[in-house]
Design an enzyme around this catalytic site. Structure first.
Site, PDB file in Angstrom:
ATOM      1  N   ARG A   7       0.870  -1.175   0.000  1.00 13.36           N
ATOM      2  CA  ARG A   7       0.000   0.000   0.000  1.00 13.36           C
ATOM      3  C   ARG A   7       0.905   1.221   0.000  1.00 13.36           C
ATOM      4  O   ARG A   7       1.960   1.239   0.647  1.00 13.36           O
ATOM      5  CB  ARG A   7      -0.890  -0.011   1.243  1.00 13.36           C
ATOM      6  CG  ARG A   7      -1.840   1.179   1.303  1.00 13.36           C
ATOM      7  CD  ARG A   7      -2.632   1.170   2.596  1.00 13.36           C
ATOM      8  NE  ARG A   7      -3.409   2.396   2.736  1.00 13.36           N
ATOM      9  CZ  ARG A   7      -4.015   2.766   3.853  1.00 13.36           C
ATOM     10  NH1 ARG A   7      -3.927   2.007   4.940  1.00 13.36           N
ATOM     11  NH2 ARG A   7      -4.700   3.898   3.898  1.00 13.36           N
ATOM     12  N   HIS A   8       0.499   2.246  -0.739  1.00 15.96           N
ATOM     13  CA  HIS A   8       1.309   3.465  -0.806  1.00 15.96           C
ATOM     14  C   HIS A   8       1.648   3.981   0.591  1.00 15.96           C
ATOM     15  O   HIS A   8       0.928   3.733   1.566  1.00 15.96           O
ATOM     16  CB  HIS A   8       0.580   4.551  -1.597  1.00 15.96           C
ATOM     17  CG  HIS A   8      -0.723   4.978  -0.973  1.00 15.96           C
ATOM     18  ND1 HIS A   8      -0.793   5.840   0.100  1.00 15.96           N
ATOM     19  CD2 HIS A   8      -2.000   4.649  -1.272  1.00 15.96           C
ATOM     20  CE1 HIS A   8      -2.047   6.031   0.434  1.00 15.96           C
ATOM     21  NE2 HIS A   8      -2.809   5.312  -0.375  1.00 15.96           N
ATOM     22  N   SER A  11      -0.185   9.336   2.829  1.00 17.38           N
ATOM     23  CA  SER A  11      -0.404  10.511   1.978  1.00 17.38           C
ATOM     24  C   SER A  11      -0.664  11.737   2.854  1.00 17.38           C
ATOM     25  O   SER A  11      -0.890  11.627   4.068  1.00 17.38           O
ATOM     26  CB  SER A  11      -1.601  10.292   1.047  1.00 17.38           C
ATOM     27  OG  SER A  11      -2.820  10.352   1.773  1.00 17.38           O
ATOM     28  N   ASN A  14      -3.995  11.225   4.322  1.00 16.98           N
ATOM     29  CA  ASN A  14      -3.971  10.244   5.415  1.00 16.98           C
ATOM     30  C   ASN A  14      -3.576  10.953   6.710  1.00 16.98           C
ATOM     31  O   ASN A  14      -4.184  10.739   7.757  1.00 16.98           O
ATOM     32  CB  ASN A  14      -2.958   9.134   5.158  1.00 16.98           C
ATOM     33  CG  ASN A  14      -3.345   8.171   4.055  1.00 16.98           C
ATOM     34  OD1 ASN A  14      -2.481   7.670   3.346  1.00 16.98           O
ATOM     35  ND2 ASN A  14      -4.632   7.899   3.879  1.00 16.98           N
ATOM     36  N   GLU A  86      -7.616   3.524  -5.808  1.00 16.65           N
ATOM     37  CA  GLU A  86      -8.334   3.374  -4.546  1.00 16.65           C
ATOM     38  C   GLU A  86      -9.839   3.302  -4.803  1.00 16.65           C
ATOM     39  O   GLU A  86     -10.322   3.724  -5.858  1.00 16.65           O
ATOM     40  CB  GLU A  86      -8.003   4.567  -3.631  1.00 16.65           C
ATOM     41  CG  GLU A  86      -8.737   4.643  -2.302  1.00 16.65           C
ATOM     42  CD  GLU A  86      -8.501   3.435  -1.410  1.00 16.65           C
ATOM     43  OE1 GLU A  86      -8.932   2.322  -1.807  1.00 16.65           O
ATOM     44  OE2 GLU A  86      -7.926   3.593  -0.318  1.00 16.65           O
ATOM     45  N   HIS A  88     -13.454   4.577  -4.829  1.00 19.61           N
ATOM     46  CA  HIS A  88     -13.994   5.930  -4.971  1.00 19.61           C
ATOM     47  C   HIS A  88     -14.983   6.178  -3.827  1.00 19.61           C
ATOM     48  O   HIS A  88     -15.975   5.462  -3.698  1.00 19.61           O
ATOM     49  CB  HIS A  88     -14.686   6.070  -6.323  1.00 19.61           C
ATOM     50  CG  HIS A  88     -14.989   7.479  -6.721  1.00 19.61           C
ATOM     51  ND1 HIS A  88     -15.737   8.330  -5.945  1.00 19.61           N
ATOM     52  CD2 HIS A  88     -14.634   8.207  -7.817  1.00 19.61           C
ATOM     53  CE1 HIS A  88     -15.841   9.505  -6.544  1.00 19.61           C
ATOM     54  NE2 HIS A  88     -15.173   9.456  -7.672  1.00 19.61           N
ATOM     55  N   LYS A  97     -12.719  12.755   8.412  1.00 23.09           N
ATOM     56  CA  LYS A  97     -13.395  11.547   8.897  1.00 23.09           C
ATOM     57  C   LYS A  97     -14.031  11.762  10.268  1.00 23.09           C
ATOM     58  O   LYS A  97     -15.147  11.295  10.531  1.00 23.09           O
ATOM     59  CB  LYS A  97     -12.406  10.379   8.938  1.00 23.09           C
ATOM     60  CG  LYS A  97     -11.948   9.925   7.563  1.00 23.09           C
ATOM     61  CD  LYS A  97     -10.889   8.841   7.638  1.00 23.09           C
ATOM     62  CE  LYS A  97     -10.387   8.475   6.248  1.00 23.09           C
ATOM     63  NZ  LYS A  97      -9.281   7.491   6.295  1.00 23.09           N
ATOM     64  N   GLY A 182      -5.202   0.972  -0.120  1.00 25.84           N
ATOM     65  CA  GLY A 182      -5.787   0.143   0.916  1.00 25.84           C
ATOM     66  C   GLY A 182      -6.934  -0.716   0.437  1.00 25.84           C
ATOM     67  O   GLY A 182      -6.972  -1.925   0.679  1.00 25.84           O
ATOM     68  N   ASN A 183      -7.883  -0.110  -0.282  1.00 27.79           N
ATOM     69  CA  ASN A 183      -9.077  -0.861  -0.667  1.00 27.79           C
ATOM     70  C   ASN A 183      -8.918  -1.670  -1.943  1.00 27.79           C
ATOM     71  O   ASN A 183      -9.522  -2.737  -2.074  1.00 27.79           O
ATOM     72  CB  ASN A 183     -10.283   0.073  -0.762  1.00 27.79           C
ATOM     73  CG  ASN A 183     -10.801   0.451   0.607  1.00 27.79           C
ATOM     74  OD1 ASN A 183     -11.257  -0.391   1.362  1.00 27.79           O
ATOM     75  ND2 ASN A 183     -10.702   1.734   0.946  1.00 27.79           N
TER      76      ASN A 183
END
Length: 227
Positions: A7-8, A11, A14, A86, A88, A97, A182-183
């Site tokens: 996973r990257h 970010s 993030n 990722e 959408h 969040k 991640g997804n």
């Protein structure tokens, strides 16, 4: 046979705890360091690659480049595809969040984030940040470009690329790196590990840590571990 997911790195969004999805944001300083550390760890453990697959989003491409550079493999061919993007997140993209949870409730946000088949609120096609206005996706039919996805739809998007490109590469003996999100990686993990719709809610893939799968000749998982 082995397959490596990464996973990257973290970010900028993030770090700010924002929903990202298809919005194109850069790696944070920590994310750059995570990618570099992953590349060094792969080199130290003797991992070599013949091909790398990544998305068309900057944070994954940058991670892929850094991992290959730090492991002295920048020459390895890379294939970029929107299918590894990722998930959408629709109208949630760009929202905080924590604030979203305060507005809609923790349980609703948990369902939006983690359930297998619940869609987020869809983004309007005429929104300034709609993927329909991004030239990366101009070659795609309008009905293919998403306005919001759940993990089920993400898997339906990712799976054809697995079957057409990634799986054949592994079966031909190539050593494969997949640098994605991640997804999109959770979707692939669900498929190759046979994870149930319920159990996939609990699967987390951390940023910037190489995940190694040992596979048999039928691409069934023998073992998996993080380096």
């Amino acid at each position: 046979m082995e397959l490596v997911f990464i996973r990257h790195g973290q970010s900028e969004w993030n770090a700010k705890n924002l929903f990202t999805g298809w919005r194109d944001v850069k790696l944070s300083e920590q994310g750059l360091a995570e990618a570099a550390a992953a590349g060094k760890k792969l080199k130290e453990n003797g991992y070599e690659f013949d091909i790398a697959f990544t998305s068309v989003l900057t944070r994954a491409i940058k991670t892929c480049n850094i991992v290959l550079e730090e492991s002295d493999q920048l020459f390895v061919p890379q294939i970029k595809t929107w299918r590894l993007n990722e998930r959408h997140y629709g109208r949630l993209q760009g929202l905080d969040k924590k604030q979203t949870a305060e507005k809609y409730g923790d349980e609703q946000v948990r369902i939006w984030r983690r359930s297998y088949d619940t869609l987020p609120p869809l983004l309007d096609k005429d929104d300034a940040f709609s993927a329909h206005k991004d030239r990366r996706y101009a070659h795609l039919p309008a009905d293919v470009v998403p306005d919001g996805e759940n993990l089920k739809v993400t898997l339906e998007r990712v799976l054809p690329f697995w079957e057409d490109q990634i799986a054949p590469a592994i079966l031909s003996g190539k050593r494969v790196l997949v640098a994605a999100h991640g997804n999109s990686l959770r979707a692939l993990a669900k498929h190759i590990e046979g994870i149930s719709d319920e159990d996939i809610m609990g699967l987390e893939i951390p940023t910037g840590q190489p995940l190694v799968y040992k596979l048999d000749d039928n691409l069934k998982v023998i073992e998996k571990f993080y380096l």
